[in-house]
Design a protein around this motif. Structure first.
Motif, PDB file in Angstrom:
ATOM      1  N   ARG A  40      -1.873   2.308  -5.152  1.00 31.59           N
ATOM      2  CA  ARG A  40      -3.149   2.849  -4.659  1.00 31.59           C
ATOM      3  C   ARG A  40      -4.311   1.914  -5.007  1.00 31.59           C
ATOM      4  O   ARG A  40      -4.238   1.142  -5.951  1.00 31.59           O
ATOM      5  N   GLY A  41      -5.381   2.014  -4.250  1.00 32.50           N
ATOM      6  CA  GLY A  41      -6.622   1.328  -4.583  1.00 32.50           C
ATOM      7  C   GLY A  41      -6.641  -0.161  -4.312  1.00 32.50           C
ATOM      8  O   GLY A  41      -7.354  -0.900  -4.996  1.00 32.50           O
ATOM      9  N   SER A  44       0.817  -1.222   0.000  1.00 35.93           N
ATOM     10  CA  SER A  44       0.000   0.000   0.000  1.00 35.93           C
ATOM     11  C   SER A  44       0.850   1.270   0.000  1.00 35.93           C
ATOM     12  O   SER A  44       0.349   2.340  -0.332  1.00 35.93           O
ATOM     13  N   GLU A  54      -6.818   2.934 -12.259  1.00 35.68           N
ATOM     14  CA  GLU A  54      -7.460   4.244 -12.329  1.00 35.68           C
ATOM     15  C   GLU A  54      -7.977   4.512 -13.723  1.00 35.68           C
ATOM     16  O   GLU A  54      -7.402   4.058 -14.708  1.00 35.68           O
ATOM     17  N   SER A  62       3.167   1.872  -2.136  1.00 34.50           N
ATOM     18  CA  SER A  62       3.468   2.241  -3.516  1.00 34.50           C
ATOM     19  C   SER A  62       2.339   1.975  -4.513  1.00 34.50           C
ATOM     20  O   SER A  62       2.444   2.390  -5.665  1.00 34.50           O
TER      21      SER A  62
END
Length: 69
Positions: free
Chosen positions: A35-36, A31, A68, A33
């Motif tokens: 995201r999500g 987490s 993303e 490095s």
């Protein structure tokens, strides 16, 4: 509502304490490095033996995250 696309990566977490800590360490470090993060699955669990005791836990974990848009 749009469809989502996910990717998964495989990491190995370690701990001297427990298999749960090895899993949590893998997720926590990932987490930093990525995201999500959305889900995980344990692929393999192994450890080092010292004498008659577990000296070190290793958990191979697949972690999924949403790309993303």
């Amino acid at each position: 509502m749009s469809d989502h696309i996910y990717k998964r990566i495989e990491v190995v977490g370690t701990s001297k304490t427990s298999s749960d800590d090895a899993i949590r360490n893998a997720i926590r470090k990932t987490s930093d490095s990525v995201r999500g993060l959305r889900w995980f699955e344990v692929v393999e669990l192994r450890g080092d033996i010292d004498g008659s005791d577990v000296a070190h836990w290793q958990a191979t974990v697949r972690i999924g995250f949403r790309l993303e848009e």
